[in-house]
Design an enzyme around this catalytic site. Structure first.
Site, PDB file in Angstrom:
ATOM      1  N   HIS A 260      14.406  33.842  -9.505  1.00  8.41           N
ATOM      2  CA  HIS A 260      13.399  34.354  -8.561  1.00  8.41           C
ATOM      3  C   HIS A 260      13.907  34.476  -7.117  1.00  8.41           C
ATOM      4  O   HIS A 260      13.111  34.447  -6.177  1.00  8.41           O
ATOM      5  CB  HIS A 260      12.144  33.471  -8.606  1.00  8.41           C
TER       6      HIS A 260
ATOM      7  N   HIS B 257       7.222  27.150  -3.095  1.00  2.79           N
ATOM      8  CA  HIS B 257       8.246  26.635  -2.171  1.00  2.79           C
ATOM      9  C   HIS B 257       7.569  26.291  -0.845  1.00  2.79           C
ATOM     10  O   HIS B 257       7.814  26.933   0.171  1.00  2.79           O
ATOM     11  CB  HIS B 257       9.347  27.657  -1.937  1.00  2.79           C
TER      12      HIS B 257
ATOM     13  N   HIS C 120      22.154  26.921  -8.576  1.00  2.00           N
ATOM     14  CA  HIS C 120      22.231  27.172  -7.139  1.00  2.00           C
ATOM     15  C   HIS C 120      21.900  25.915  -6.360  1.00  2.00           C
ATOM     16  O   HIS C 120      21.158  25.056  -6.818  1.00  2.00           O
ATOM     17  CB  HIS C 120      21.361  28.344  -6.682  1.00  2.00           C
TER      18      HIS C 120
ATOM     19  N   GLU D  42      15.206  23.837 -11.166  1.00  2.00           N
ATOM     20  CA  GLU D  42      14.159  24.815 -11.503  1.00  2.00           C
ATOM     21  C   GLU D  42      14.196  25.197 -12.986  1.00  2.00           C
ATOM     22  O   GLU D  42      13.199  25.653 -13.537  1.00  2.00           O
ATOM     23  CB  GLU D  42      14.320  26.082 -10.648  1.00  2.00           C
TER      24      GLU D  42
HETATM   25  C1  DHB Z   1      16.901  30.998  -2.437  1.00  2.05           C
HETATM   26  C2  DHB Z   1      15.648  30.414  -2.514  1.00  2.05           C
HETATM   27  C3  DHB Z   1      15.132  30.036  -3.740  1.00  2.05           C
HETATM   28  O1  DHB Z   1      13.891  29.543  -3.881  1.00  2.05           O
HETATM   29  C4  DHB Z   1      15.861  30.157  -4.878  1.00  2.05           C
HETATM   30  O2  DHB Z   1      15.346  29.711  -6.033  1.00  2.05           O
HETATM   31  C5  DHB Z   1      17.117  30.749  -4.811  1.00  2.05           C
HETATM   32  C6  DHB Z   1      17.633  31.145  -3.594  1.00  2.05           C
HETATM   33  C7  DHB Z   1      17.454  31.430  -1.142  1.00  2.05           C
HETATM   34  O3  DHB Z   1      16.824  31.166  -0.097  1.00  2.05           O
HETATM   35  O4  DHB Z   1      18.497  32.093  -1.142  1.00  2.05           O
HETATM   36 FE    FE Z   2      13.494  28.699  -5.765  1.00  2.00          FE
END
Ligand code: DHB
Ligand code: FE
Length: 280
Positions: free
Chosen positions: A12, A59, A193, A240
């Site tokens: 996402h 978030h 990530h 996540e």
């Molecule tokens: C970013 C934010 C998110 O919530 C995520 O799941 C992946 C990347 C970002 O700020 O790049």
């Molecule tokens: Fe996220």
């Protein structure tokens, strides 16, 4: 009775929304990513589900550290796009299905999942980016959406095993709802990530690809992955991925993999995507 027919897993990343909303999806950086969803857009347009149960995480848009529900089910008529700091995205308001949502609340709570019922909730990129990836830029979203918000922001998030079992309870709830709705469940977020700290920028494609293989063929084995393993292997935001297990738990164990896509990078994130259809 309503029927749960398929599942969609997808990342996402908010930069995807920025690319789409600012007309940059054809740029060389973004073009391969959006190309990876062309099959999926056609698949869902052909399938025409009535309702999508969209498992996602907020978030700090609807919730903050003041209230941290583990599982929050959106039972409202509609859910506006959240303002994440630069104004709400210019995407359609999400239309819910209060009757089915309240039925899921009743069925899962009586099955001893103590979820939070939410009657007012703006929805952030965690929910709107998966819709944009799967539906493009329509005037109205082509199906009703029941948001199911999971805490993966503040320790302790639910375990993958708990999510898997919750998915099973959701399947039971949907398929005991008097109606003829065809329902698809989305599991969103991930893949590897990490957005902060010394390991910011971490991407672990070996872990991600192994996760995708097992997600398709041996999903129950993924329920054994502990929080620390997610954080170590997939980065702090890789947690996540437990949300994908709600989706997978709601499908047949032998659900058929229809499509898979994996792409690095999108902003700081690996993008993973899979479509599975129930056989039963
Ligand atoms: C970013 C934010 C998110 O919530 C995520 O799941 C992946 C990347 C970002 O700020 O790049
Ligand atoms: Fe996220």
């Amino acid at each position: 009775m309503a029927k749960l027919i398929a599942g969609v897993a997808t990342s996402h990343v908010p930069a995807i929304a920025a690319a789409l909303d600012n007309g940059k999806s054809g740029e060389p950086y973004w073009q391969p990513l959006f190309k990876g969803y062309e099959f999926s857009k056609k698949w869902i347009a052909d399938l025409k589900p009535d309702v999508v149960i969209l498992v996602y995480n907020d978030h700090a848009s609807a919730f903050s550290l003041e209230i941290i529900p583990t599982f929050a089910l959106g039972c409202a008529e509609e859910f506006p796009p959240a303002d994440e700091g630069w104004g709400p995205r210019k995407v359609p308001v999400v239309k819910g299905n209060p009757d089915l949502a309240w039925h899921i609340a009743q069925s899962t709570i009586l099955d001893e999942f103590d979820i939070t019922i939410v009657n007012k909730m703006p929805v952030d990129h965690g929910l709107t980016v998966p819709l944009s990836l799967m539906c493009g830029q329509p005037k109205e979203w082509p199906f009703q959406v029941i948001p199911l918000c999971v805490n993966v922001i503040q320790y302790p998030p639910p375990t993958g095993h708990r999510c898997w079992n919750f998915g099973k309870a959701i399947r039971k709830a949907v398929e005991s709802f008097p109606g003829d709705q065809r329902v698809v469940i989305f599991g969103t977020g991930g893949m590897s990530h990490q957005l902060q700290g010394p390991r910011a920028g971490l991407i672990n494609s070996t872990f991600d690809k192994n996760f995708l293989d097992r997600f398709s063929a041996d999903p129950e084995s993924l329920t054994k992955i502990q929080h620390l393993e997610y954080v170590r292997e997939a980065g702090s935001e890789g947690i996540e991925l437990v949300m994908w297990l709600i989706m997978r738990g709601a499908l047949d164990i032998d659900a058929k993999e229809i499509y898979r896509f994996y792409h690095v990078p999108a902003s700081n994130t690996a993008v993973g995507h899979m479509i599975l259809e129930n056989r039963h």
